[in-house]
Every structure is written in C-alpha cells, then in structure tokens.
Write an enzyme that holds these catalytic residues in place. Structure first.
Site, PDB file in Angstrom:
ATOM      1  N   SER A 194      -6.122  -2.814   8.388  1.00  0.00           N
ATOM      2  CA  SER A 194      -6.438  -2.424   7.016  1.00  0.00           C
ATOM      3  C   SER A 194      -7.408  -1.261   7.109  1.00  0.00           C
ATOM      4  O   SER A 194      -8.018  -1.035   8.168  1.00  0.00           O
ATOM      5  CB  SER A 194      -7.109  -3.610   6.309  1.00  0.00           C
ATOM      6  OG  SER A 194      -7.712  -3.216   5.099  1.00  0.00           O
ATOM      7  N   TYR A 203     -12.925 -10.749   5.896  1.00  0.00           N
ATOM      8  CA  TYR A 203     -11.688  -9.968   6.053  1.00  0.00           C
ATOM      9  C   TYR A 203     -11.961  -8.709   6.882  1.00  0.00           C
ATOM     10  O   TYR A 203     -11.222  -8.382   7.806  1.00  0.00           O
ATOM     11  CB  TYR A 203     -11.176  -9.594   4.651  1.00  0.00           C
ATOM     12  CG  TYR A 203      -9.855  -8.852   4.593  1.00  0.00           C
ATOM     13  CD1 TYR A 203      -8.652  -9.549   4.558  1.00  0.00           C
ATOM     14  CD2 TYR A 203      -9.810  -7.454   4.528  1.00  0.00           C
ATOM     15  CE1 TYR A 203      -7.434  -8.880   4.468  1.00  0.00           C
ATOM     16  CE2 TYR A 203      -8.609  -6.780   4.440  1.00  0.00           C
ATOM     17  CZ  TYR A 203      -7.418  -7.493   4.407  1.00  0.00           C
ATOM     18  OH  TYR A 203      -6.219  -6.815   4.324  1.00  0.00           O
TER      19      TYR A 203
HETATM   20  N1  LIG Z   1      -1.925  -5.460  -0.048  1.00  0.00           N
HETATM   21  C1  LIG Z   1      -2.961  -4.766   0.369  1.00  0.00           C
HETATM   22  O1  LIG Z   1      -3.654  -4.134  -0.436  1.00  0.00           O
HETATM   23  C2  LIG Z   1      -3.297  -4.688   1.841  1.00  0.00           C
HETATM   24  C3  LIG Z   1      -4.150  -3.651   2.282  1.00  0.00           C
HETATM   25  C4  LIG Z   1      -4.445  -3.562   3.645  1.00  0.00           C
HETATM   26  C5  LIG Z   1      -3.913  -4.465   4.539  1.00  0.00           C
HETATM   27  N2  LIG Z   1      -3.105  -5.473   4.068  1.00  0.00           N
HETATM   28  C6  LIG Z   1      -2.554  -6.412   5.056  1.00  0.00           C
HETATM   29  O2  LIG Z   1      -1.149  -6.280   5.057  1.00  0.00           O
HETATM   30  C7  LIG Z   1      -0.559  -7.519   5.506  1.00  0.00           C
HETATM   31  C8  LIG Z   1       0.547  -7.921   4.566  1.00  0.00           C
HETATM   32  O3  LIG Z   1      -0.010  -8.210   3.300  1.00  0.00           O
HETATM   33  P1  LIG Z   1       0.799  -8.004   1.923  1.00  0.00           P
HETATM   34  O4  LIG Z   1       0.173  -6.889   1.191  1.00  0.00           O
HETATM   35  O5  LIG Z   1       2.252  -7.958   2.182  1.00  0.00           O
HETATM   36  O6  LIG Z   1       0.386  -9.368   1.170  1.00  0.00           O
HETATM   37  P2  LIG Z   1       1.288 -10.630   0.748  1.00  0.00           P
HETATM   38  O7  LIG Z   1       0.324 -11.660   0.317  1.00  0.00           O
HETATM   39  O8  LIG Z   1       2.329 -10.168  -0.202  1.00  0.00           O
HETATM   40  O9  LIG Z   1       2.017 -11.063   2.101  1.00  0.00           O
HETATM   41  C9  LIG Z   1       1.366 -11.716   3.161  1.00  0.00           C
HETATM   42  C10 LIG Z   1       2.400 -12.600   3.830  1.00  0.00           C
HETATM   43  O10 LIG Z   1       1.811 -13.249   4.955  1.00  0.00           O
HETATM   44  C11 LIG Z   1       2.191 -14.613   4.920  1.00  0.00           C
HETATM   45  N3  LIG Z   1       1.196 -15.431   5.616  1.00  0.00           N
HETATM   46  C12 LIG Z   1      -0.087 -15.616   5.270  1.00  0.00           C
HETATM   47  N4  LIG Z   1      -0.676 -16.468   6.104  1.00  0.00           N
HETATM   48  C13 LIG Z   1       0.257 -16.837   7.011  1.00  0.00           C
HETATM   49  C14 LIG Z   1       0.252 -17.707   8.120  1.00  0.00           C
HETATM   50  N5  LIG Z   1      -0.852 -18.404   8.459  1.00  0.00           N
HETATM   51  N6  LIG Z   1       1.372 -17.826   8.848  1.00  0.00           N
HETATM   52  C15 LIG Z   1       2.492 -17.165   8.510  1.00  0.00           C
HETATM   53  N7  LIG Z   1       2.569 -16.332   7.446  1.00  0.00           N
HETATM   54  C16 LIG Z   1       1.455 -16.180   6.701  1.00  0.00           C
HETATM   55  C17 LIG Z   1       2.270 -14.949   3.459  1.00  0.00           C
HETATM   56  O11 LIG Z   1       3.015 -16.134   3.211  1.00  0.00           O
HETATM   57  C18 LIG Z   1       2.904 -13.696   2.885  1.00  0.00           C
HETATM   58  O12 LIG Z   1       4.309 -13.732   2.896  1.00  0.00           O
HETATM   59  C19 LIG Z   1      -1.710  -8.515   5.611  1.00  0.00           C
HETATM   60  O13 LIG Z   1      -2.127  -8.621   6.960  1.00  0.00           O
HETATM   61  C20 LIG Z   1      -2.805  -7.874   4.776  1.00  0.00           C
HETATM   62  O14 LIG Z   1      -4.093  -8.281   5.171  1.00  0.00           O
HETATM   63  C21 LIG Z   1      -2.784  -5.593   2.746  1.00  0.00           C
END
Ligand SMILES: NC(=O)c1ccc[n+]([C@@H]2O[C@H](COP(=O)([O-])OP(=O)(O)OC[C@H]3O[C@@H](n4cnc5c(N)ncnc54)[C@H](O)[C@@H]3O)[C@@H](O)[C@H]2O)c1
Length: 279
Positions: free
Chosen positions: A158, A171
């Site tokens: 991130s 985080y």
């Molecule tokens: N959305 C944002 O603004 C953002 C910004 C920077 C980084 N991220 C990172 O991007 C990645 C994806 O996030 P996203 O935006 O798609 O969010 P999201 O919540 O839509 O998707 C996250 C996915 O991870 C799965 N997950 C969570 N914990 C889990 C576990 N213990 N085992 C297996 N699966 C698990 C969830 O079920 C979900 O499908 C994450 O690592 C998040 O930290 C997101």
C-alpha cells in the site's frame, strides 16, 4: 496473438472480489490460468468493509472461464498455512504448473490511533496482512523452484507501506513489513530466476474504502457522508487531480510484473498512487 502471460498459471489470494478478482480477470485476459483463493466470509468483526462470499468467488471463476481460461478455486484463510498449501498443491496438480504468485488478500481494521489500538486488532492485522503474505509465498514457491522455470511474485502492500497514515498504524506496520518480506524473498529467490516485487496502491475504489464506515472516517463532520463527500479529502493525498484509482490500474501493474516485459526487474516497490508519495 499470444497474450502477455500466455500459458502461465497464477496463484492469487483474496480473489473473490475487489482487486484480487480484477487481477484474476486481467491475467486471464492475457492468457493465464488461475488458482484463486479467498476466505469468503467476514473475519473482522464489526468491520464496515463488505465481506466476500462464496458466490463472489464463483463469479470470479465464471469471469475467468468466460475468457476461455481454466480456474481452480478454494475457500482458504491465508492465516492457515496447511490449508493454503493443500489448495495450491491441488491447483498446481489440476493446472499443471505455477509461474506467478499474487499475495493480495488483506483486511483493513483502522479507525483507532496506534496508542489506542487493541491487542486483538493489532494481532489480527499482523496475522492476515503480514504473516498471510509470507505464508502465501511459502506455500506456492516450492512449485516454482522445483520446476526451474523462474517466476514472478507480486506482493500487495500500500502507499501505507511506504509512508504513514494516521488512524491505521497496525495496517501501516503490516504493509511496511510486506516490503521486508518482498526484499528478503527477492534476494533469496533471485538465483532461481524468481523475481519478487511489491505494488503500493493509493485509495482503490473497492469495498475496502467504498463503505459507510470509511466515508465517516474521512468526513466525521457530516452525519451521513457518501463517496462524493470523501472524494475531495482523498484527492488531497494526490498530486494528480483524482480521488482514487480503479482496481484495473493495480491489475495492469501486476500484469507488468507477471509478464516477461519486466524480466530483469526484482526487489522493486512500485507505487500506483496518483503521486501520493510525492507529498
Ligand atoms: N482499497 C484500497 O484502497 C487499498 C489501498 C491500498 C492497498 N490495498 C490492499 O489491496 C489488497 C486488496 O484489497 P481490496 O481493495 O481488493 O479490498 P477488498 O476488501 O475488496 O478485498 C480483499 C479480499 O481479501 C480477502 N481476504 C481478507 N482476509 C483474508 C484471509 N485471511 N484469507 C483469505 N482471503 C482474505 C477478502 O475476503 C477480500 O476478498 C489488500 O491487501 C489491501 O490491503 C487496498
């Protein structure tokens, strides 16, 4: 015309919806078969972030199959190394090989300042967003080493893995730690022509930020804020005049790292951040 990852197999965590699904579809569009896992249920109690469901993972599978690519799916928690290993072993058995690992699964349980973060919230974050990334690579990489075909591993960190945001110190700590995992694997796996890099998204328009709790976190001054109310605050983080990016923007970076176009790129932290790190 051959796709950019034609004939390769990618193992993607958190693939039921959001960025993980987008990565599965984007890599399938370019010719990869997919091993997709997700926990498919709520694991953070009282989180405003919508949990993925088994139906979501099935929809990812339908999208990949609609592109005439094969997909193996399993409901697995990235905290459970044995279950991860069983799933990836079964996926490789079915699809024949493994070339790409995308450790994307993650949670957000922010809201408190670090001095008020509970031990439970701290530990849960570290277990999923840090240890889960290590376990994902540990489960998959033996297949790549044994096959001697090289490979590419992409870890989702991130902007919060490169600089600090307030109210989510657990985080930020986990996502900084992902950079340490990335660099360590990069130096250890280079001899096998396995490359390891991390992507660092700014706000992405997935359920992780598109939910009432996050809108309120960004706009505590309003009673019922929505995405339009959050947008100007999100945009202040950026150099480019946009509030957030789309999942496809991260998928395109993942595709670049997964493909041979980046064949000599390893150990790199790539922000997809509309210039957030410049500020
Ligand atoms: N959305 C944002 O603004 C953002 C910004 C920077 C980084 N991220 C990172 O991007 C990645 C994806 O996030 P996203 O935006 O798609 O969010 P999201 O919540 O839509 O998707 C996250 C996915 O991870 C799965 N997950 C969570 N914990 C889990 C576990 N213990 N085992 C297996 N699966 C698990 C969830 O079920 C979900 O499908 C994450 O690592 C998040 O930290 C997101």
């Amino acid at each position: 015309m051959a796709g950019r990852v034609e004939g390769k197999v990618a193992f993607i965590t958190g693939a039921a919806h959001g960025q993980g699904r987008s990565h599965a579809v984007r890599l399938a569009q370019e010719g990869a078969d997919i091993i997709a896992i997700d926990v498919c249920k709520r694991i953070v109690q009282n989180s405003p972030i919508p949990p993925a469901t088994p139906e979501d993972l099935a929809e990812t599978a339908d999208l990949v199959k609609g592109l005439n690519r094969r997909i193996f799916t399993a409901e697995v928690d990235v905290r459970d190394y044995d279950a991860l290993k069983s799933a990836v072993d079964a996926g490789v058995e079915q699809l024949g090989r493994l070339d790409i690992i995308v450790a994307n699964a993650g949670i957000g349980n922010g809201g408190d300042t670090l001095d008020k973060c509970t031990e439970h919230d701290w530990q849960e974050m570290i277990d999923v967003n840090l240890s889960g990334v290590w376990k994902t690579v540990k489960a998959g990489v033996p297949h790549m080493i044994a096959a001697k075909n090289g490979g590419s591993i992409i870890l989702t960190s991130s902007v919060g893995g490169l600089k600090a945001y307030p109210h989510c110190g657990n985080y930020v700590a986990a996502k900084h730690g992902v950079v340490g995992i990335m660099r360590s694997f990069a130096v250890e796996l280079g001899q096998h022509m396995i490359r390891v890099n991390s992507v660092h998204p700014t706000h992405v328009s997935t359920g992780m930020i598109m939910n009432a709790g996050t809108w309120k976190l960004f706009r505590p001054d309003l009673e019922n804020p929505g995405p339009d109310d959050m947008a100007p605050i999100c945009q202040m983080f950026h150099t480019l005049p946009v509030p957030w990016v789309d999942a496809e923007d991260i998928s395109n970076a993942v595709l670049f790292f997964a493909s041979d176009e980046s064949r000599y790129v390893t150990g790199v932290t790539l922000p997809i951040d509309a210039g957030s790190c410049l500020k």
